[in-house]
Scaffold this motif. Sequence first.
Motif, short mmCIF file in Angstrom:
data_model
loop_
_atom_site.label_atom_id
_atom_site.label_comp_id
_atom_site.label_asym_id
_atom_site.label_seq_id
_atom_site.Cartn_x
_atom_site.Cartn_y
_atom_site.Cartn_z
N GLU A 272 -11.29 -1.04 -2.25
CA GLU A 272 -10.01 -0.39 -2.51
C GLU A 272 -9.41 0.08 -1.19
O GLU A 272 -10.14 0.57 -0.31
N ILE A 273 -8.10 -0.06 -1.06
CA ILE A 273 -7.37 0.43 0.12
C ILE A 273 -6.22 1.28 -0.37
O ILE A 273 -5.40 0.83 -1.19
N MET A 274 -6.16 2.52 0.12
CA MET A 274 -5.08 3.45 -0.24
C MET A 274 -4.43 3.99 1.03
O MET A 274 -5.14 4.46 1.94
N GLU A 275 -3.12 3.92 1.10
CA GLU A 275 -2.42 4.48 2.25
C GLU A 275 -2.36 6.00 2.13
O GLU A 275 -2.05 6.55 1.07
N ILE A 276 -2.68 6.67 3.23
CA ILE A 276 -2.63 8.13 3.27
C ILE A 276 -1.23 8.54 3.67
O ILE A 276 -0.77 8.28 4.78
#
Length: 842
Positions: free
Chosen positions: A395-399
């Motif tokens: 999973e990749i989530m932008e902060i």
Amino acid sequence: MGKFQSHEVIVRLLHLLLPLQLLFLQSLSLSYTPPSKYFINCGSQNNTNYTGRTFVGDMSSDSSFTLSPKRDDPVVDSSPSPTTSQLYQTARIFKGPSSYVFHIDQNGTYLVRLHFFPFSSPTDLSTALFDVSVSGLPGLLQNFSVQNTSNLPLIKEFLLTINISKFTVKFEPSQESSFAFVNAIEVFIAPDSFIPHSALLVTRKGSKNSSYKGLLSRVLQKIHRVNVGGGEIEPGLDTLWRNWVPDDTFLFNRSTARNKSYDQPIQYQEGQSEYNYSDRYIAPDNVYSTAKEMNTNKGDQLQSFNISWGFNVTKNATHLLRVHFCDITSASLSVSPWINLYINSIFSRNIKIITLAVPFYLDFVVVSDNSGLLNISIGPHRDSPVNNSFLNGLEIMEIMQELRWVSIKNESKKKYIPLLVGSVVGGLALVCIVLIVFLLQSKCRKGKPAQATDWLPITVDRGLSSHGRIHEATIHSSPVPYLNLGLKIPFAEVQSATKNFSSKLLVGKGGFGNVYQGTLRNGMKVAVKRSQPGHGQGLPEFQTEILVLSKIHHRHLVSLVGYCDERNEMILVYEFMEKGTLRSHLYDSDLPCLSWKQRLEICIGAARGLHYLHTGSEGGIIHRDIKSTNILLDDDFVAKVADFGLSRSGLPNQTHVSTAVKGTFGYLDPEYFRTQQLTDKSDVYSFGVVLLEVLCARPVINPSLPTEQMNLAEWVMVWQKKGLLEQVIDPLLVGKVNLNSLRKFGETAEKCLQEEGADRPTMGDVVWDLEYAFQLQQTAMQREPLEDSTNDAASTFPLPTIQRYPSYSLSISNIHGPERRDGSSETTESEVFSQLRIADGR
């Protein structure tokens, strides 16, 4: 004797109340149950079932949320497809600002999903252009549109901490001629510890075993969610109704990997481990029962390679990367692989499998580079018992931006409003114990002086009282009387000044709210900064700004006219700066070019303002957000430092303050970012970046440029050290800057940008050096007025010797009121009220 009896009573009470206390704690540790709210079917009177949940029609009488105002009509799909869910056959359109307000009764991390499906209707939904914001964060989506390119809905997912009682999702058209729409909204709580407070930081240069802290105070936007080695997992098959996509399209070389599946139960485990044990809510069984492993030739055990994936991400941004592992490839631990995980080929982590079929995950915070590509690879460790490696999910989530309501100390705690009887009793028991201990401690401390604990930011009460008065603390965290009521401005006066906050007078937007130009009844032009009413965001910044600006006055600091806190409003009124921001005069604008003399005078003025902040009678204040948009210009191009919402006070006899890092990327002091220790030298570093911005007239970070030119400070310092600074200056200044002045200016910026704060000058030193550069330019102009260029003869003269006087010899009054170079006297305080015409104000 009395003291002994008191202790005996406490011991007996503890024995009696301990079972109740345990009952209370047990009631707060109940396991997570998938929630039944809030799931909203927008634009419909009917409830509809979708992926096992009931979505409530927003036109029904449900009282758990409100829609305000209810002036916009719903739209219905005029020709729905038989395969389209009823959830996507209705939508609500907004022709003006409108909000859904959710009543929150449990604090924690929430998933917020917005569903968009531009179906066929008299109103072409694909032409919508709008902004979406939530409490504490404007610009969640900006200038957003949904093109009808497929038969699938577009779902935007965010994770954020909510610890306020009312949570708002606001839709607003980006243009007067446009509109907004939404088909469905989800707002529901996630399990405890779903998002960590911190994770290992991986920068563009790798990792130095430092952590990125404060994740729970940020909004995370889902970018990729991938089921590695398996097929698509639709929301109805996921424990939290997520969508997982296959990984094949992200593989660099498909021939290097093969899918692996597992038909036995996954063994979820609890307890302590080197890794984070997973559960069904972190990722479902479907993720852990499939994997990609190396496609090795069994006959060639020497064959070794990596499996690599590439993911498009936001350039030069920070992302939370979560990788999921579950060894379903090995027959026993004796042949279980040791895996090397690589991130962007600059960081590696060795992972030793300690159990079979037990899922775990690892979190990393990764700073992306200018390529906009995040590369993940796995391969066998050289000492691995078996030549294999695997990965189950990713999973990749932008902060995104920071939430203004989240308290870092309390962000991981939850508040349960509907308490059980047992928890009430247990809670009373705890209260009794705390009260008794407190009374005893009070007796022990009686007569002893109080001691300060932490160095704290200015804080305020959770909300504003009915009469609008703010309970405050000083900038040193000690109690003081209420704010100067002489600065209070009636709400009716602010409304009149801004023509009821007319959109025609809107001159900027920021994290705190909108900025309007206005005119008070006495004819004074002002800038009015208004927070979004009723949501409580920005309270610390609101009070900090008032406290700072009501106590300091200087020609080069923006003046506060007043404030308004009626009706739960948070409004700040400043002097209006006719010429706007320094940035607007440097680049991306049709405004006339600033001359080198003007630029030097602006830098000197801003430096004087900062020097006064650092050394003034209030004990020293650190601005913490120095940038070209926070340096404003009046009608005479006099510079004033603005926006003190992030300011912190410096304490006597204290070299630094430990605090969560805040500021603006590109201007941020690397030492402060690395150590989280704030000093006045952090402002000096940021000001050094501003000096280069003034010199080169380009953004401090420009992702469109080659890697070596992307960061302004790094790029210019290379040329400065070569002695060729004139090669990178603003093209509009070529031939108009004396080389001696330029050399002194460059040396000043270089000193400000030293890696260690101790090696940087004070702002008093910076003022002196800039004035020296100004004199060198003036001397060159007077000597050869027709040949003021970088190639004139004056540039070959040695720097003149000018006696230097210590900056600390100036009194505060002298710093406050220096004479202007044009000979006119200092502007009086009553003449300077104005402020903020900034397009990207806080």
